[in-house]
Structures are given as C-alpha cells and as structure tokens.
Design a protein around this motif. Structure first.
Motif, PDB file in Angstrom:
ATOM      1  N   THR A 288       0.838  -1.202   0.000  1.00  0.00           N
ATOM      2  CA  THR A 288       0.000   0.000   0.000  1.00  0.00           C
ATOM      3  C   THR A 288       0.874   1.252   0.000  1.00  0.00           C
ATOM      4  O   THR A 288       0.627   2.196  -0.768  1.00  0.00           O
TER       5      THR A 288
ATOM      6  N   ILE B 169       2.436   1.975  -3.297  1.00  0.00           N
ATOM      7  CA  ILE B 169       1.501   2.504  -4.297  1.00  0.00           C
ATOM      8  C   ILE B 169       1.087   3.930  -3.959  1.00  0.00           C
ATOM      9  O   ILE B 169       1.055   4.806  -4.828  1.00  0.00           O
TER      10      ILE B 169
ATOM     11  N   VAL C 121      -7.373   0.349  -1.684  1.00  0.00           N
ATOM     12  CA  VAL C 121      -6.128  -0.418  -1.715  1.00  0.00           C
ATOM     13  C   VAL C 121      -5.807  -1.080  -0.368  1.00  0.00           C
ATOM     14  O   VAL C 121      -5.564  -2.286  -0.320  1.00  0.00           O
TER      15      VAL C 121
END
Length: 123
Positions: A64, A67, A93
């Motif tokens: 996570t 990203i 996410v």
C-alpha cells in the motif's frame, strides 16, 4: 534446503505442506482443520494464525505504501490533480490487499510451522 523449497511451493499453491495433495481451504476464509489426504492438523493451537495475520499486515502495508506514496508525490508536484478521484481510487487499496493475501499468508504460516517443527518430531 530442498525440503524448504518443496514446502514453500506447496504453501504457495495452497496445499498441505506434508503431502502436497490435500487442500488447505474449504472456502475463501474457511480452512479445513486437517488435511484430507495425510491428516496433518493445520491449526495446532488457539491463536496459531496470529503470525499469519502479522505477515499479512506487513506485506499489505508495504505494498500500500509503495503505491500510495508515488501517487501522493505526483499529486503534490502537480497542483491541478483532482484530489477526490485520487482518494476514491486509493482508499480501497489497504482494504483489498489484506483480503487478497489472506489465504496465501495463512498457507505460508502453516508451511513455515511444518518446516520448523514437523509434527513427527513432537513428543
């Protein structure tokens, strides 16, 4: 070392670490208590899967972060980026990743426990 790779391969395939034939999961979140082929007990004691939950949390948070941070930096460097669509795209996410990795982390935990302390050696 060959045994380690074999157990890892079986765990990633969501199979019994001992025989490689029995399935670990009945449904997405429900696992069997023991292997249908070799009768290996998957959950040895209450709280056995705490380590699997920790591994799932760590992997999910690292992915996570990998990203979200680039998107946050990109949004900070480009003032015209609309904030709400970015938030809507990124909020799922950290919710989806733990669900995706649940079965594999649980299976890896069973395999790791079998590799480190096989039931045949217990007395």
């Amino acid at each position: 070392m060959k045994r380690f790779w074999l157990i890892l391969k079986r765990s990633l395939r969501l199979r019994c670490p001992r025989c490689g034939k029995g399935k670990i999961f009945l449904r997405w979140f429900k696992s069997y208590e023991r292997c249908s082929v070799c009768s290996l007990v998957f959950e040895r004691e209450e709280g056995f899967y705490t380590g699997a939950v920790a591994i799932n949390l760590i992997v999910s948070e690292l992915l996570t972060t990998a990203i979200v941070i680039p998107f946050a930096v990109w949004a900070a460097l480009n003032p015209g980026v609309p904030f709400i669509p970015l938030v809507i795209a990124l909020v799922p996410v950290p919710i989806i990743f733990p669900l995706i990795f649940f079965r594999h982390t649980k299976s890896l935990w069973i395999g790791m426990a079998y590799w480190l302390n096989p039931p045949e050696l217990e007395q």
